[in-house]
Design a protein around this motif. Structure first.
Motif, PDB file in Angstrom:
ATOM      1  N   GLN A 156     -60.157  -4.662  80.033  1.00 47.37           N
ATOM      2  CA  GLN A 156     -59.933  -5.927  79.142  1.00 47.37           C
ATOM      3  C   GLN A 156     -58.868  -5.782  78.171  1.00 47.37           C
ATOM      4  O   GLN A 156     -58.540  -4.612  77.717  1.00 47.37           O
ATOM      5  CB  GLN A 156     -61.510  -6.335  78.191  1.00 47.37           C
ATOM      6  CG  GLN A 156     -62.648  -6.696  79.239  1.00 47.37           C
ATOM      7  CD  GLN A 156     -63.786  -6.633  78.240  1.00 47.37           C
ATOM      8  OE1 GLN A 156     -63.747  -7.805  77.352  1.00 47.37           O
ATOM      9  NE2 GLN A 156     -64.647  -5.839  78.271  1.00 47.37           N
ATOM     10  N   SER A 157     -58.280  -7.029  78.058  1.00 49.81           N
ATOM     11  CA  SER A 157     -56.879  -7.073  77.014  1.00 49.81           C
ATOM     12  C   SER A 157     -57.262  -8.363  76.270  1.00 49.81           C
ATOM     13  O   SER A 157     -57.843  -9.237  76.538  1.00 49.81           O
ATOM     14  CB  SER A 157     -55.744  -6.970  77.712  1.00 49.81           C
ATOM     15  OG  SER A 157     -55.763  -8.257  78.668  1.00 49.81           O
ATOM     16  N   ILE A 158     -56.443  -8.216  75.019  1.00 47.80           N
ATOM     17  CA  ILE A 158     -56.811  -9.433  74.180  1.00 47.80           C
ATOM     18  C   ILE A 158     -55.235  -9.984  74.220  1.00 47.80           C
ATOM     19  O   ILE A 158     -54.107  -9.264  74.133  1.00 47.80           O
ATOM     20  CB  ILE A 158     -56.974  -9.336  72.662  1.00 47.80           C
ATOM     21  CG1 ILE A 158     -58.692  -9.063  72.613  1.00 47.80           C
ATOM     22  CG2 ILE A 158     -56.535 -10.257  71.762  1.00 47.80           C
ATOM     23  CD1 ILE A 158     -59.165  -8.543  71.475  1.00 47.80           C
ATOM     24  N   TYR A 175     -62.895  -3.782  70.315  1.00 51.75           N
ATOM     25  CA  TYR A 175     -62.668  -2.346  71.089  1.00 51.75           C
ATOM     26  C   TYR A 175     -64.164  -1.958  71.870  1.00 51.75           C
ATOM     27  O   TYR A 175     -64.355  -1.513  72.859  1.00 51.75           O
ATOM     28  CB  TYR A 175     -62.729  -1.397  70.114  1.00 51.75           C
ATOM     29  CG  TYR A 175     -62.460   0.175  70.652  1.00 51.75           C
ATOM     30  CD1 TYR A 175     -61.261   0.641  71.450  1.00 51.75           C
ATOM     31  CD2 TYR A 175     -63.636   0.768  70.601  1.00 51.75           C
ATOM     32  CE1 TYR A 175     -61.081   1.876  71.846  1.00 51.75           C
ATOM     33  CE2 TYR A 175     -63.625   2.140  71.212  1.00 51.75           C
ATOM     34  CZ  TYR A 175     -62.488   2.571  71.817  1.00 51.75           C
ATOM     35  OH  TYR A 175     -62.351   3.888  72.430  1.00 51.75           O
ATOM     36  N   LYS A 176     -65.301  -2.311  70.798  1.00 53.72           N
ATOM     37  CA  LYS A 176     -66.804  -2.004  71.250  1.00 53.72           C
ATOM     38  C   LYS A 176     -67.038  -2.682  72.603  1.00 53.72           C
ATOM     39  O   LYS A 176     -67.938  -2.222  73.244  1.00 53.72           O
ATOM     40  CB  LYS A 176     -67.709  -2.122  70.157  1.00 53.72           C
ATOM     41  CG  LYS A 176     -67.788  -1.119  69.254  1.00 53.72           C
ATOM     42  CD  LYS A 176     -68.461  -1.175  68.042  1.00 53.72           C
ATOM     43  CE  LYS A 176     -68.499   0.290  67.213  1.00 53.72           C
ATOM     44  NZ  LYS A 176     -69.132  -0.195  65.749  1.00 53.72           N
ATOM     45  N   LEU A 177     -66.642  -3.733  72.478  1.00 59.54           N
ATOM     46  CA  LEU A 177     -66.902  -4.711  73.868  1.00 59.54           C
ATOM     47  C   LEU A 177     -65.958  -4.177  74.928  1.00 59.54           C
ATOM     48  O   LEU A 177     -66.496  -4.601  76.144  1.00 59.54           O
ATOM     49  CB  LEU A 177     -66.626  -6.194  73.583  1.00 59.54           C
ATOM     50  CG  LEU A 177     -67.867  -6.942  72.663  1.00 59.54           C
ATOM     51  CD1 LEU A 177     -67.049  -8.125  72.047  1.00 59.54           C
ATOM     52  CD2 LEU A 177     -68.830  -7.001  73.352  1.00 59.54           C
ATOM     53  N   GLY A 178     -65.239  -3.444  74.920  1.00 64.51           N
ATOM     54  CA  GLY A 178     -64.303  -2.827  75.997  1.00 64.51           C
ATOM     55  C   GLY A 178     -62.766  -3.033  75.851  1.00 64.51           C
ATOM     56  O   GLY A 178     -62.318  -2.689  76.611  1.00 64.51           O
ATOM     57  N   ARG A 220     -55.871   3.661  65.895  1.00 62.64           N
ATOM     58  CA  ARG A 220     -57.131   4.712  65.227  1.00 62.64           C
ATOM     59  C   ARG A 220     -58.159   4.479  66.314  1.00 62.64           C
ATOM     60  O   ARG A 220     -58.641   5.515  66.645  1.00 62.64           O
ATOM     61  CB  ARG A 220     -57.519   4.049  63.791  1.00 62.64           C
ATOM     62  CG  ARG A 220     -58.862   4.668  63.493  1.00 62.64           C
ATOM     63  CD  ARG A 220     -59.412   4.223  62.228  1.00 62.64           C
ATOM     64  NE  ARG A 220     -60.262   3.153  62.418  1.00 62.64           N
ATOM     65  CZ  ARG A 220     -61.337   3.007  62.962  1.00 62.64           C
ATOM     66  NH1 ARG A 220     -62.247   4.027  63.085  1.00 62.64           N
ATOM     67  NH2 ARG A 220     -61.994   1.759  63.214  1.00 62.64           N
ATOM     68  N   LEU A 221     -58.405   3.284  66.692  1.00 66.42           N
ATOM     69  CA  LEU A 221     -59.362   3.277  68.094  1.00 66.42           C
ATOM     70  C   LEU A 221     -58.958   3.549  69.238  1.00 66.42           C
ATOM     71  O   LEU A 221     -59.552   3.934  70.291  1.00 66.42           O
ATOM     72  CB  LEU A 221     -60.008   1.635  68.140  1.00 66.42           C
ATOM     73  CG  LEU A 221     -60.438   1.221  66.741  1.00 66.42           C
ATOM     74  CD1 LEU A 221     -60.491  -0.224  66.773  1.00 66.42           C
ATOM     75  CD2 LEU A 221     -61.948   1.728  66.580  1.00 66.42           C
ATOM     76  N   GLY A 222     -57.723   3.726  69.571  1.00 66.96           N
ATOM     77  CA  GLY A 222     -57.193   4.150  70.887  1.00 66.96           C
ATOM     78  C   GLY A 222     -56.889   2.910  71.965  1.00 66.96           C
ATOM     79  O   GLY A 222     -57.266   2.982  73.098  1.00 66.96           O
ATOM     80  N   MET A 223     -56.319   1.821  71.376  1.00 64.17           N
ATOM     81  CA  MET A 223     -56.021   0.604  72.181  1.00 64.17           C
ATOM     82  C   MET A 223     -54.413   0.544  72.328  1.00 64.17           C
ATOM     83  O   MET A 223     -53.530   1.120  71.455  1.00 64.17           O
ATOM     84  CB  MET A 223     -56.291  -0.579  71.200  1.00 64.17           C
ATOM     85  CG  MET A 223     -57.958  -0.728  71.220  1.00 64.17           C
ATOM     86  SD  MET A 223     -58.257  -1.833  69.920  1.00 64.17           S
ATOM     87  CE  MET A 223     -58.766  -3.206  70.952  1.00 64.17           C
TER      88      MET A 223
END
Ligand SMILES: [Zn+2]
Length: 421
Positions: A156-158, A175-178, A220-223
């Motif tokens: 998934q991307s925004i 992020y938690k949603l993927g 920080r999250l890895g996106m």
């Protein structure tokens, strides 16, 4: 913070999704490997990911859309479905949570946030409902594993971080949603960055202070950060500020044709020098100037006036509308770019920065498509042409998926290092 109503709706959808049974198994084998051409073997041996699929907007169509059914691009307009992904050897990609830019007010932010959360739920629901054919991917290594068991890769991307409002904690929620790729802005400046398309000119001279926080949080999250739709200045700042290489998920090059959605040579070189990647967009008007005939424009305008809100039409009326629109297309054909124009852009960019920095993000279901490659079933033509130009199968593997996965891996490694500090 998340709106409580949105959260409870989301929980409901996730529960329904988990309860729904997998659909009848698809006959994938039937549509694979029928073409014996050598380029097809090379194409099928690569893990192929398109980094900007606008298809999730179709998943919430009021008329209903079945990803497992074969549609006709000329008729319904849809360009991505499971049968055509199989035919074109497309193994998956980044499925976009797109939100149109709206006012920068708390009320509008809340509405946009709900829409984006529900879009993510729709993507997850697609993967859950058709678990035999699709699988959610959360880490770079998931892609090869999912592909190996014959399913399609659903990252998934925004596209447009507008729905995050001014609450930077929403990055982690998505992020938690993927979500693993995030672009700050779309058409029009927003709270995070300047857009490349805003008639009022730049507001922030690149990224806003909140935009700088978004970069840090995504790192920080890895996106993977996505600069498509951002102004050139904002893209340059993303490249400089991000701890890991950035992507232009659906973008073009100014060299062959200057356009706000294309990047100048120096910016592409800067992107590549930091390890980044540009994914070539197949949206015709970014590739060459296209002028629709006045007759076509007038006929389409009259059609819209006659039918009103197309989304509200019942099925039989919608079919009648499509018949009329097809008749207009036949009489006054749409001016489109050609496949060779697309490949001119592609090959130019490859020569400029090399096959480790170029990939495919053709803007399917978001305006992409050229004569000769109007949907994902025709993607093997890219492989055919790149092989003819002398690119190796190793190059092809990078272009088709290796490059973007390298970026995601770098993001994951950075996030792990930050977490262990
Ligand atoms: Zn876009």
């Amino acid at each position: 913070m998340i709106n409580r109503h949105a959260l409870s709706r989301l929980a409901l959808i996730v529960a329904l999704t988990a309860a729904s049974s997998a659909c009848a198994s698809m006959d994938q084998a039937a549509s694979q490997g029928s073409d014996g051409a050598a380029y097809m073997a090379a194409h099928r041996s690569a893990l192929t990911l398109d980094t900007h699929l606008d298809t999730p907007a179709n998943l919430v169509s009021p008329r209903g859309f079945d990803i497992t059914k074969r549609y006709d691009t000329d008729r319904e307009g849809y360009q991505v479905d499971l049968p055509r992904m199989n035919e074109g050897g497309l193994d998956g990609g980044f499925w976009a949570i797109y939100t149109a830019q709206g006012p920068l007010t708390p009320e509008a932010y809340a509405r946009a946030r709900d829409t984006a959360l529900l879009r993510s739920a729709a993507i997850r629901e697609m993967a859950a409902r058709h678990a035999d054919a699709f699988a959610l991917a959360l880490r770079a290594d998931d892609a090869a594993r999912i592909d190996a068991d014959g399913r399609k890769v659903v990252f998934q991307s925004i596209e447009n971080s507008y729905p995050l409002g001014e609450d930077i904690s929403m990055v982690e929620t998505f992020y938690k949603l993927g979500v693993r790729m995030i672009g700050p802005v779309h058409n029009g400046n927003n709270q995070f960055a300047d857009s490349t398309n805003d008639s009022s000119g730049p507001r922030w001279n690149g990224l806003s202070p909140l935009g700088a926080q978004l970069v840090k949080e995504a790192n920080r999250l890895g996106m993977v950060l996505d600069g498509s739709h951002a102004s050139d200045v904002a893209i340059a700042q993303l490249i400089d500020m991000s701890a890991t290489p950035i992507i232009l998920s659906h973008h073009g090059a100014d060299g062959p044709y200057q356009h706000p959605r294309n990047a100048p040579d120096e910016l592409l070189k800067k992107l590549a020098a930091k390890g980044g990647v540009i994914q070539m967009n197949a949206l015709g008007s970014f590739i060459k100037p296209l002028q629709q005939s006045p007759e076509r424009v007038a006929a389409l305008s009259a059609l819209r006036d006659r039918w009103g809100a197309i989304d509200d039409l019942p099925a039989d009326k919608y079919d009648a509308y499509l018949d009329e629109r097809l008749a207009i297309d036949a009489r006054y054909p749409e001016a489109r770019a050609e496949f060779s124009d697309y490949m001119d852009q592609f090959l130019y960019t490859l020569k400029l920065i090399g096959p480790e920095h170029v990939g495919v993000g053709a803007d399917w279901d978001g305006g992409g498509g050229v004569n000769g490659m109007r949907d994902v079933s025709q993607l093997p033509r890219i492989t055919e042409r790149l092989l003819a130009e002398g690119y190796s199968e190793a190059d092809l593997k990078n272009i088709w998926g290796g490059n973007v996965l390298r970026l995601l891996r770098a993001a994951e490694t950075h996030a792990a290092a930050v977490a262990s500090r």
